[in-house]
Design an enzyme around this catalytic site. Sequence first.
Site, short mmCIF file in Angstrom:
data_model
loop_
_atom_site.label_atom_id
_atom_site.label_comp_id
_atom_site.label_asym_id
_atom_site.label_seq_id
_atom_site.Cartn_x
_atom_site.Cartn_y
_atom_site.Cartn_z
N GLU A 117 11.50 -3.96 5.49
CA GLU A 117 10.50 -3.37 6.38
C GLU A 117 10.91 -3.45 7.86
O GLU A 117 10.14 -3.08 8.73
CB GLU A 117 9.12 -4.01 6.16
CG GLU A 117 8.61 -3.97 4.72
CD GLU A 117 8.53 -2.55 4.13
OE1 GLU A 117 8.61 -1.57 4.88
OE2 GLU A 117 8.37 -2.44 2.90
N TYR A 143 0.82 -1.22 0.00
CA TYR A 143 0.00 0.00 0.00
C TYR A 143 0.85 1.26 0.00
O TYR A 143 0.33 2.36 -0.05
CB TYR A 143 -0.92 0.01 1.24
CG TYR A 143 -0.11 -0.03 2.52
CD1 TYR A 143 0.24 -1.25 3.10
CD2 TYR A 143 0.37 1.14 3.10
CE1 TYR A 143 1.02 -1.30 4.25
CE2 TYR A 143 1.15 1.10 4.24
CZ TYR A 143 1.46 -0.12 4.81
OH TYR A 143 2.26 -0.15 5.95
N GLY A 144 2.17 1.10 0.09
CA GLY A 144 3.02 2.29 0.27
C GLY A 144 4.13 2.38 -0.76
O GLY A 144 3.89 2.32 -1.98
N THR A 145 5.36 2.47 -0.25
CA THR A 145 6.50 2.72 -1.13
C THR A 145 6.86 1.54 -2.02
O THR A 145 7.67 1.69 -2.94
CB THR A 145 7.74 3.11 -0.30
OG1 THR A 145 8.02 2.05 0.63
CG2 THR A 145 7.50 4.40 0.47
N LEU A 146 6.26 0.38 -1.76
CA LEU A 146 6.53 -0.77 -2.63
C LEU A 146 5.69 -0.74 -3.91
O LEU A 146 5.95 -1.50 -4.84
CB LEU A 146 6.26 -2.09 -1.87
CG LEU A 146 7.25 -2.47 -0.77
CD1 LEU A 146 6.72 -3.66 0.03
CD2 LEU A 146 8.61 -2.80 -1.36
N1 PCA Z 1 6.29 -0.34 2.25
C1 PCA Z 1 5.30 -1.36 2.47
C2 PCA Z 1 4.72 -1.01 3.80
C3 PCA Z 1 4.88 0.45 3.90
C4 PCA Z 1 5.89 0.79 2.88
O1 PCA Z 1 6.27 1.89 2.55
C5 PCA Z 1 4.26 -1.30 1.38
O2 PCA Z 1 4.41 -0.56 0.41
O3 PCA Z 1 3.25 -1.99 1.51
#
Ligand code: PCA
Length: 177
Positions: A91, A16-19
């Site tokens: 993470e 949900y984030g930077t991935l």
């Molecule tokens: N990386 C993981 C968890 C939060 C982040 O930045 C993601 O993108 O799901």
Amino acid sequence: MVAGSNAMDRKLVFTYGTLKRGFSNHGLIQSLICSGDAVFVGAAATAGRLPLVCGPYRVPFLLNLPGAGNRVSGELYAVSSRALARLDELEGVSRGHYERLPISVVVFHGKEEVELEVEVEAYFAHRSYAAELWRRSGELGFGAYSDAEAKGYVKRKDRPQDITFLDQIRVFVASHN
Ligand code: PCA
């Protein structure tokens, strides 16, 4: 078939984030895709409401506080055990940054975009600071980590190196909005 990349030991991970595609850590997913250790399954969203907030340096965190926040959109990947170990390392799972926990998500399937609900896993803010981070965010969550939310993101290598990430989180939750 390469050991560790067979279909049997694949796990589904909701990102949900930077991935996600277009964000700062997607390069890791891309390299895992290239080595056959990850496959993009599709766009997905949390089945229920969950808070998504930003911490220090605009780092995104999903909080395991069901019912608060919004339904959150993201991307679903099927990953090998080797890929999962790489993601856990990124993470900071063993360092108490994020924890990988079960989550119900819906994926959009076929031309009709039928919603299928599946049990997968995601990286949540570690329970040691999640409630404080929610309070610090004024108990307001986002529906997605989009470019607007990511604006101001600082990569790990560009953050102060003399203080741990957990301490950066502690400073952030103690600071005023
Ligand atoms: N990386 C993981 C968890 C939060 C982040 O930045 C993601 O993108 O799901």
